[in-house]
Design a protein around this motif. Structure first.
Motif, PDB file in Angstrom:
ATOM      1  N   UNK A  66       6.352  -4.640   0.178  1.00 33.28           N
ATOM      2  CA  UNK A  66       5.236  -5.555   0.407  1.00 33.28           C
ATOM      3  C   UNK A  66       4.691  -5.422   1.832  1.00 33.28           C
ATOM      4  N   UNK A  67       5.577  -5.369   2.820  1.00 27.17           N
ATOM      5  CA  UNK A  67       5.139  -5.213   4.212  1.00 27.17           C
ATOM      6  C   UNK A  67       4.411  -3.880   4.390  1.00 27.17           C
ATOM      7  N   UNK A  68       4.945  -2.821   3.798  1.00 25.50           N
ATOM      8  CA  UNK A  68       4.294  -1.509   3.886  1.00 25.50           C
ATOM      9  C   UNK A  68       2.902  -1.553   3.272  1.00 25.50           C
ATOM     10  N   UNK A  69       2.759  -2.218   2.135  1.00 24.94           N
ATOM     11  CA  UNK A  69       1.446  -2.329   1.481  1.00 24.94           C
ATOM     12  C   UNK A  69       0.467  -3.121   2.343  1.00 24.94           C
ATOM     13  N   UNK A  70       0.949  -4.185   2.983  1.00 17.10           N
ATOM     14  CA  UNK A  70       0.082  -4.982   3.863  1.00 17.10           C
ATOM     15  C   UNK A  70      -0.386  -4.140   5.049  1.00 17.10           C
ATOM     16  N   UNK A  71       0.517  -3.366   5.639  1.00 15.33           N
ATOM     17  CA  UNK A  71       0.163  -2.499   6.772  1.00 15.33           C
ATOM     18  C   UNK A  71      -0.857  -1.456   6.341  1.00 15.33           C
ATOM     19  N   UNK A  72      -0.612  -0.795   5.213  1.00 16.70           N
ATOM     20  CA  UNK A  72      -1.543   0.231   4.735  1.00 16.70           C
ATOM     21  C   UNK A  72      -2.916  -0.362   4.424  1.00 16.70           C
TER      22      UNK A  72
END
Length: 109
Positions: A66-72
């Motif tokens: 989820x954090x990776x998706x938010x960053x991307x």
């Protein structure tokens, strides 16, 4: 939590768009509802330890995704990472196992 939002397209006018981050967050929240405490009435066993390890792994992997998706998503919308560092440790833990039985010492006769 809404998983769609209205956005304006120069060629199509106002359209409903899917919010991929909200959809992912909702799915993660649903998985979190499966997490429970150790419910063994007697001594915990290997199945209890495996369940605890699986919950920890599922939470850590889901949060990371989820954090990776938010960053991307932020980078895709031209936001830049130029602020202060955020120190947000997730977790580093050893796997749980059933404790070996405690042996009681008998008094010497």
């Amino acid at each position: 939590m809404a998983t769609t939002y209205r956005a304006y397209s120069a060629t199509r006018g106002w359209i409903d768009k899917q919010d991929a981050i909200a959809i992912m967050a909702r799915a993660f929240a649903e998985k979190l509802q499966e997490v429970t405490c150790v419910r063994a009435l007697g001594e915990p066993d290997d199945e209890d330890a495996a369940k605890v390890n699986a919950f920890i792994r599922m939470i850590a992997e889901g949060a990371d995704q989820l954090v990776t998706a938010i960053i991307e998503n932020a980078e895709g919308r031209d936001l830049v990472q130029a602020g202060a560092w955020m120190d947000i440790p997730l977790v580093e833990v050893r796997e749980f196992e059933v404790a070996p039985p405690v042996r009681h010492l008998q008094a010497a006769e």
